[in-house]
Design a protein around this motif. Sequence first.
Motif, PDB file in Angstrom:
ATOM      1  N   MET A   1       0.906  -1.032   0.182  1.00 28.40           N
ATOM      2  CA  MET A   1      -0.066   0.073   0.065  1.00 28.40           C
ATOM      3  C   MET A   1       0.934   1.290  -0.165  1.00 28.40           C
ATOM      4  O   MET A   1       1.800   1.391   0.824  1.00 28.40           O
ATOM      5  CB  MET A   1      -0.880   0.069   1.288  1.00 28.40           C
ATOM      6  N   ASN A   2       0.662   2.125  -1.057  1.00 31.04           N
ATOM      7  CA  ASN A   2       1.623   3.419  -1.081  1.00 31.04           C
ATOM      8  C   ASN A   2       1.353   4.493  -0.563  1.00 31.04           C
ATOM      9  O   ASN A   2       1.729   5.658  -0.616  1.00 31.04           O
ATOM     10  CB  ASN A   2       1.834   3.433  -2.786  1.00 31.04           C
ATOM     11  N   VAL A   3      -0.077   4.390  -0.048  1.00 34.73           N
ATOM     12  CA  VAL A   3      -0.609   5.833   0.542  1.00 34.73           C
ATOM     13  C   VAL A   3       0.197   6.117   1.616  1.00 34.73           C
ATOM     14  O   VAL A   3       0.584   5.322   2.761  1.00 34.73           O
ATOM     15  CB  VAL A   3      -2.079   5.487   0.961  1.00 34.73           C
ATOM     16  N   VAL A   4       0.560   7.298   1.999  1.00 31.65           N
ATOM     17  CA  VAL A   4       1.241   7.963   3.204  1.00 31.65           C
ATOM     18  C   VAL A   4       0.449   7.998   4.393  1.00 31.65           C
ATOM     19  O   VAL A   4      -0.549   8.896   4.343  1.00 31.65           O
ATOM     20  CB  VAL A   4       2.337   8.994   2.883  1.00 31.65           C
ATOM     21  N   PRO A   5       0.451   7.312   5.444  1.00 32.59           N
ATOM     22  CA  PRO A   5      -0.476   7.651   6.489  1.00 32.59           C
ATOM     23  C   PRO A   5      -0.265   9.092   7.217  1.00 32.59           C
ATOM     24  O   PRO A   5       0.981   9.673   7.010  1.00 32.59           O
ATOM     25  CB  PRO A   5      -0.030   6.515   7.598  1.00 32.59           C
ATOM     26  N   PRO A   6      -1.222   9.403   7.704  1.00 29.50           N
ATOM     27  CA  PRO A   6      -1.345  10.754   8.292  1.00 29.50           C
ATOM     28  C   PRO A   6      -0.491  10.754   9.852  1.00 29.50           C
ATOM     29  O   PRO A   6      -1.111  11.192  10.847  1.00 29.50           O
ATOM     30  CB  PRO A   6      -2.821  10.969   8.667  1.00 29.50           C
ATOM     31  N   ILE A   7       0.652  10.569   9.903  1.00 32.49           N
ATOM     32  CA  ILE A   7       1.371  10.464  10.831  1.00 32.49           C
ATOM     33  C   ILE A   7       1.759  12.007  11.187  1.00 32.49           C
ATOM     34  O   ILE A   7       2.016  12.812  10.273  1.00 32.49           O
ATOM     35  CB  ILE A   7       2.845   9.858  10.772  1.00 32.49           C
ATOM     36  N   ASN A   8       2.058  12.205  12.459  1.00 32.40           N
ATOM     37  CA  ASN A   8       2.407  13.741  12.845  1.00 32.40           C
ATOM     38  C   ASN A   8       4.038  13.672  12.498  1.00 32.40           C
ATOM     39  O   ASN A   8       4.944  13.466  13.342  1.00 32.40           O
ATOM     40  CB  ASN A   8       2.267  13.967  14.361  1.00 32.40           C
ATOM     41  N   PHE A   9       4.536  14.125  11.338  1.00 32.02           N
ATOM     42  CA  PHE A   9       5.648  14.088  10.964  1.00 32.02           C
ATOM     43  C   PHE A   9       6.635  15.083  11.779  1.00 32.02           C
ATOM     44  O   PHE A   9       7.803  14.870  11.493  1.00 32.02           O
ATOM     45  CB  PHE A   9       5.792  14.060   9.348  1.00 32.02           C
ATOM     46  N   ASP A  10       6.142  16.136  12.209  1.00 37.94           N
ATOM     47  CA  ASP A  10       6.970  17.180  12.939  1.00 37.94           C
ATOM     48  C   ASP A  10       7.761  16.299  14.134  1.00 37.94           C
ATOM     49  O   ASP A  10       8.701  16.881  14.606  1.00 37.94           O
ATOM     50  CB  ASP A  10       5.958  18.257  13.326  1.00 37.94           C
ATOM     51  N   LEU A  11       6.744  15.341  14.851  1.00 34.79           N
ATOM     52  CA  LEU A  11       7.219  14.759  15.885  1.00 34.79           C
ATOM     53  C   LEU A  11       8.133  13.679  15.495  1.00 34.79           C
ATOM     54  O   LEU A  11       9.001  13.118  16.457  1.00 34.79           O
ATOM     55  CB  LEU A  11       6.321  14.461  16.987  1.00 34.79           C
ATOM     56  N   TYR A  12       7.373  12.927  14.427  1.00 36.49           N
ATOM     57  CA  TYR A  12       8.123  11.609  13.962  1.00 36.49           C
ATOM     58  C   TYR A  12       8.577  11.567  12.573  1.00 36.49           C
ATOM     59  O   TYR A  12       7.910  10.981  11.616  1.00 36.49           O
ATOM     60  CB  TYR A  12       7.116  10.486  14.350  1.00 36.49           C
ATOM     61  N   ASP A 101     -11.052  -7.418   8.649  1.00 40.01           N
ATOM     62  CA  ASP A 101     -11.915  -7.170   7.269  1.00 40.01           C
ATOM     63  C   ASP A 101     -13.101  -6.255   7.251  1.00 40.01           C
ATOM     64  O   ASP A 101     -13.715  -5.796   6.184  1.00 40.01           O
ATOM     65  CB  ASP A 101     -12.314  -8.726   7.030  1.00 40.01           C
ATOM     66  N   LEU A 102     -13.525  -5.440   8.370  1.00 40.21           N
ATOM     67  CA  LEU A 102     -14.369  -4.721   8.579  1.00 40.21           C
ATOM     68  C   LEU A 102     -14.077  -3.280   8.133  1.00 40.21           C
ATOM     69  O   LEU A 102     -14.950  -2.240   7.773  1.00 40.21           O
ATOM     70  CB  LEU A 102     -15.306  -4.757   9.937  1.00 40.21           C
ATOM     71  N   LEU A 103     -12.720  -3.110   8.345  1.00 37.07           N
ATOM     72  CA  LEU A 103     -12.291  -1.826   8.040  1.00 37.07           C
ATOM     73  C   LEU A 103     -12.057  -1.601   6.640  1.00 37.07           C
ATOM     74  O   LEU A 103     -11.502  -2.649   5.933  1.00 37.07           O
ATOM     75  CB  LEU A 103     -10.738  -1.405   8.982  1.00 37.07           C
ATOM     76  N   LEU A 109      -6.031   3.239   9.715  1.00 41.78           N
ATOM     77  CA  LEU A 109      -5.318   2.504  10.505  1.00 41.78           C
ATOM     78  C   LEU A 109      -4.658   1.318   9.659  1.00 41.78           C
ATOM     79  O   LEU A 109      -3.431   0.838   9.921  1.00 41.78           O
ATOM     80  CB  LEU A 109      -6.338   1.409  11.335  1.00 41.78           C
ATOM     81  N   LYS A 110      -5.174   0.883   8.417  1.00 42.86           N
ATOM     82  CA  LYS A 110      -4.652  -0.101   7.512  1.00 42.86           C
ATOM     83  C   LYS A 110      -3.598   0.690   6.832  1.00 42.86           C
ATOM     84  O   LYS A 110      -2.716   0.054   6.625  1.00 42.86           O
ATOM     85  CB  LYS A 110      -5.841  -0.510   6.758  1.00 42.86           C
ATOM     86  N   THR A 111      -3.573   1.873   6.449  1.00 36.73           N
ATOM     87  CA  THR A 111      -2.675   2.719   5.772  1.00 36.73           C
ATOM     88  C   THR A 111      -1.387   2.597   6.587  1.00 36.73           C
ATOM     89  O   THR A 111      -0.409   2.504   6.001  1.00 36.73           O
ATOM     90  CB  THR A 111      -3.066   3.781   5.360  1.00 36.73           C
ATOM     91  N   LEU A 112      -1.610   2.609   7.889  1.00 39.54           N
ATOM     92  CA  LEU A 112      -0.405   2.991   8.708  1.00 39.54           C
ATOM     93  C   LEU A 112       0.267   1.587   8.953  1.00 39.54           C
ATOM     94  O   LEU A 112       1.530   1.336   8.855  1.00 39.54           O
ATOM     95  CB  LEU A 112      -0.938   3.412  10.141  1.00 39.54           C
ATOM     96  N   TYR A 113      -0.668   0.496   9.114  1.00 39.23           N
ATOM     97  CA  TYR A 113      -0.164  -0.770   9.276  1.00 39.23           C
ATOM     98  C   TYR A 113       0.655  -1.516   8.058  1.00 39.23           C
ATOM     99  O   TYR A 113       2.025  -1.970   8.369  1.00 39.23           O
ATOM    100  CB  TYR A 113      -1.459  -1.778   9.444  1.00 39.23           C
ATOM    101  N   PHE A 114       0.401  -1.077   6.944  1.00 34.95           N
ATOM    102  CA  PHE A 114       1.041  -1.752   5.736  1.00 34.95           C
ATOM    103  C   PHE A 114       2.112  -0.618   5.307  1.00 34.95           C
ATOM    104  O   PHE A 114       2.776  -1.053   4.236  1.00 34.95           O
ATOM    105  CB  PHE A 114      -0.093  -1.998   4.651  1.00 34.95           C
ATOM    106  N   TRP A 115       2.247   0.392   5.756  1.00 32.23           N
ATOM    107  CA  TRP A 115       3.380   1.424   5.181  1.00 32.23           C
ATOM    108  C   TRP A 115       4.613   0.716   5.667  1.00 32.23           C
ATOM    109  O   TRP A 115       5.149   0.794   6.891  1.00 32.23           O
ATOM    110  CB  TRP A 115       3.162   2.651   5.810  1.00 32.23           C
TER     111      TRP A 115
END
Length: 265
Positions: A1-12, A101-103, A109-115
């Motif tokens: 999955m190539n979508v970048v998750p909405p991480i707080n990149f200023d902190l991380y 499978d409900l998400l 959550l899935k975007t983050l998990y698979f990044w």
Amino acid sequence: MNVVPPINFDLYPIEDAAAMAKIVAKSREQLDRDQYCSLPGFLTDAAIKEAAAEIASLKAQANPANSKRNCYLQRQGDPSLPPDHPRNIMHHASYRMIAADLLPAISHLKTLYFWEPFQKMVAGIVGEETLYPNEDPLQPVNVICYAEGDQSAWHYDSTNAFTMTLMLQAAEAGGDFEMAPNTRVKPGDEDIPYMREVLTGQSDQVKSVGRAPGELTIFRGCNSLHRVSPVKGPRDRLMAVFVYETMSGIKGDPEVNMTVYGRKA
């Protein structure tokens, strides 16, 4: 999955190798010392609110759990052991489980998990060279929903070397994450007197680990008894759980899925 998750990149700043090396080292040091580490504000506030709203819309499809069990997740004790042995001390647990499978596939959550950069960060913190996604349809990213009066019993997690959770929504009161560090070295190598004190409310070594929405927590749930105290108030406590493996191709036990999610994959 190539979508970048909405991480707080200023902190991380995950893609800044030098900056993340310091964060990973500090987190790993805390994990080794305290059996848990926390990364507050990991996702943006907007993303956390969106994820919580998405989970709330799925609550009607969640599988309810309501039982008494011991810290090994067993509903039956062992009559050959004393009544105050950990296998015979039962506690109440109630909550609802939302399976992966409900998400939606494009959920935060899935975007983050698979990044992959996120997986590499987690691997560095827990001391693994590589982590792999769990390939079970139900288990990889799941969410535990606690309503008023719900709680989890004192328990150990599976044999996985670590557990990772992300707070999406805190309860108005209660719902505290409590942990007793190092109650066992490994399955079969346990400090029974220490465990007994924890399970009967007599231990002074229990830690309450505060977690705000957006906070990522990694802990050694296989070695440390832990629980969620009873939730108070009308606001649900919503906690996402991420399950990674140290080998590829791992799927869950169908019977476990039936117990946890009310169905087999």
